[in-house]
Design a protein around this motif. Structure first.
Motif, mmCIF file in Angstrom:
data_model
loop_
_atom_site.group_PDB
_atom_site.id
_atom_site.type_symbol
_atom_site.label_atom_id
_atom_site.label_comp_id
_atom_site.label_asym_id
_atom_site.label_seq_id
_atom_site.Cartn_x
_atom_site.Cartn_y
_atom_site.Cartn_z
ATOM 1 N N TRP A 137 5.633 -12.170 -2.144
ATOM 2 C CA TRP A 137 4.388 -11.640 -1.604
ATOM 3 C C TRP A 137 3.437 -11.130 -2.677
ATOM 4 C CZ3 TRP A 137 5.764 -8.189 3.251
ATOM 5 C CH2 TRP A 137 6.342 -8.987 4.235
ATOM 6 N N ASP A 190 0.781 -12.161 -4.041
ATOM 7 C CA ASP A 190 -0.659 -12.337 -3.826
ATOM 8 C C ASP A 190 -1.098 -11.929 -2.420
ATOM 9 O OD1 ASP A 190 -0.952 -13.410 -6.421
ATOM 10 O OD2 ASP A 190 -0.285 -15.374 -5.706
ATOM 11 N N LEU A 191 -0.256 -11.205 -1.704
ATOM 12 C CA LEU A 191 -0.557 -10.857 -0.318
ATOM 13 C C LEU A 191 -0.810 -9.359 -0.168
ATOM 14 C CD1 LEU A 191 2.167 -12.970 1.534
ATOM 15 C CD2 LEU A 191 -0.185 -13.622 1.019
ATOM 16 N N ASP A 192 -1.439 -9.013 0.950
ATOM 17 C CA ASP A 192 -1.631 -7.616 1.330
ATOM 18 C C ASP A 192 -0.329 -7.142 1.978
ATOM 19 O OD1 ASP A 192 -2.214 -5.228 2.657
ATOM 20 O OD2 ASP A 192 -4.267 -5.821 3.113
ATOM 21 N N VAL A 193 0.458 -6.388 1.228
ATOM 22 C CA VAL A 193 1.776 -5.979 1.708
ATOM 23 C C VAL A 193 1.666 -5.135 2.965
ATOM 24 C CG1 VAL A 193 3.867 -4.675 1.138
ATOM 25 C CG2 VAL A 193 2.799 -6.138 -0.585
ATOM 26 N N GLN A 194 0.662 -4.267 3.027
ATOM 27 C CA GLN A 194 0.493 -3.433 4.211
ATOM 28 C C GLN A 194 0.225 -4.270 5.454
ATOM 29 O OE1 GLN A 194 -2.509 -0.526 2.817
ATOM 30 N NE2 GLN A 194 -1.022 1.062 3.344
ATOM 31 N N ALA A 195 -0.667 -5.262 5.333
ATOM 32 C CA ALA A 195 -0.990 -6.120 6.473
ATOM 33 C C ALA A 195 0.227 -6.930 6.901
ATOM 34 C CB ALA A 195 -2.152 -7.046 6.125
ATOM 35 N N GLN A 196 0.964 -7.447 5.937
ATOM 36 C CA GLN A 196 2.175 -8.211 6.249
ATOM 37 C C GLN A 196 3.193 -7.328 6.965
ATOM 38 O OE1 GLN A 196 0.904 -11.524 5.608
ATOM 39 N NE2 GLN A 196 3.065 -11.807 5.140
ATOM 40 N N ALA A 214 3.102 -1.563 -7.623
ATOM 41 C CA ALA A 214 2.104 -1.854 -6.591
ATOM 42 C C ALA A 214 2.476 -1.244 -5.245
ATOM 43 C CB ALA A 214 1.918 -3.362 -6.453
ATOM 44 N N LEU A 257 1.775 3.332 -0.811
ATOM 45 C CA LEU A 257 1.592 2.550 0.411
ATOM 46 C C LEU A 257 2.323 3.216 1.577
ATOM 47 C CD1 LEU A 257 2.019 -1.172 -0.751
ATOM 48 C CD2 LEU A 257 -0.092 0.142 -0.466
ATOM 49 N N ARG A 277 2.671 -4.579 8.702
ATOM 50 C CA ARG A 277 2.221 -4.218 10.055
ATOM 51 C C ARG A 277 2.475 -5.354 11.032
ATOM 52 N NH1 ARG A 277 -2.185 -1.609 7.325
ATOM 53 N NH2 ARG A 277 -3.436 -3.502 7.552
#
Length: 338
Positions: free
Chosen positions: A184, A186-192, A215, A219, A194
């Motif tokens: 992950w 390159d991803l928004d970990v928070q959005a993933q 990173a 969070l 949720r």
């Protein structure tokens, strides 16, 4: 001081029942290193699976074991072994062989030697390999039909929500954990997190590359995060403040001795524990089964994914794993009985 020698070290290959696929690729077999140690009367066995992402190979592990024993003029005790050999599969195989030998020699099972309670069956996760949503849904349904109520889904960072939605349709009543295997970045970990929380995912394992742990700082995630590649041995625990859980694998840690120390330290630090494994036979899983007795999540399906296991293998029924008879059991001699 008991003189202990190396009776055998060998590389053994086990076929995987179906291809085991994660974000880094697929495996159709696993090579393990197996060693036998002896005090001249009793023997003990241990098995290690090379950590491939560290560049380990079974042949290299076997050579490292032989070189250490030759240099030391025998097999050192467990604590000395921790100072002479780095964490990894070679040390795991030797460490577990020494525990097995002590059980045979003293007439006490390893769980008693380690100050643990007698092991009971534990619920294990069953791994759903990375695939299309449709195939993962079918694999989840098949696993549920076999009695597994905890599934661990491999993810890749692309289309993960669709995969878990499909798995939920295939097995709507199971508990789910997911393993991103560092994918992950390159991803928004928070959005993933949720999105997966809304699908009932209870744990996310290693979302970011190990070197990107920072990173995660600050969070607020709805699902606990578990360190796997980021947590290799006891030395890593101090820098894992942004993880709520750690995945202890004996092959990473370098044996049951180190893994037990990790578990005690993790509990003292307020972290939850997963006990995991590499692909391995039941000889490699059996020591981790003892550690699993006080884990929050158990992921010890490595031998269940093989086409064939060893004689005396561990058993599974309705998703619960039970010990076999090939490691850690006491051998009571006539002299000890009297």
């Amino acid at each position: 001081m008991i003189d202990i020698g190396l009776q055998q070290v060998a590389v053994e290959r086990f076929a995987v029942r179906d291809a085991f696929t994660i974000s880094r690729g697929a495996k159709t077999f696993v090579d393990v290193v197996m060693c036998v140690v002896t005090d001249g009367t009793f023997t003990g066995r241990g098995e290690g699976t090379p950590i491939y992402y560290h560049g380990e190979t079974a042949e290299g592990c076997a050579a490292a074991i032989e070189a250490l024993v030759q240099a030391q003029g025998g097999v050192p005790d467990r604590e000395t072994l921790r100072t002479l050999m780095p964490p990894g599969a070679a040390r795991n195989a030797l460490d577990c062989a020494l525990w097995d030998l002590e059980a045979a020699r003293t007439g006490k099972p390893v769980w008693a030697l380690a100050g643990l309670t007698a092991p009971q069956p534990v619920r294990t996760a069953y791994t759903i390999s990375l695939d299309t949503p449709e195939k993962m849904a079918q694999a989840a349904a098949d696993a549920r039909a076999r009695g597994f109520t905890l599934l661990k889904c491999k993810l890749t960072g692309d289309g993960d929500q669709a995969r878990i939605e499909a798995v939920r349709q295939g097995a709507p009543d199971v508990d789910l954990i997911v393993d991103a295997n560092e994918s992950w970045a390159d991803l928004d970990v928070q959005a993933q997190a949720r999105a997966l929380a809304d699908l009932g995912v209870a744990l996310i394992e290693q979302p970011l590359p190990a070197q990107a742990d920072a990173a995660l700082a600050g969070l607020a995630l709805p699902v606990p995060i578990c360190a796997d590649e980021s947590c290799q041995s006891l030395a890593d625990l101090a820098r894992l403040g942004d993880y709520q859980a750690i995945n202890i694998k004996l092959d990473k840690a370098g044996g049951l001795t180190e893994a037990l120390a990790m578990a005690h330290a993790a509990r003292a630090a307020g972290k939850r524990i997963m006990v995991g494994c590499m692909l391995a036979s039941s000889l490699g899983i059996a020591p981790a089964f003892l550690l699993a007795q006080f884990a929050d999540w158990v992921d010890l399906d490595g031998a269940l994914l093989l086409a064939h296991d060893r004689e005396g293998a561990m058993k599974v029924a309705n998703g619960y794993l039970s010990p076999g008879t090939l490691w850690g059991e006491a051998i009571i001699t006539d002299a000890q009985r009297s």
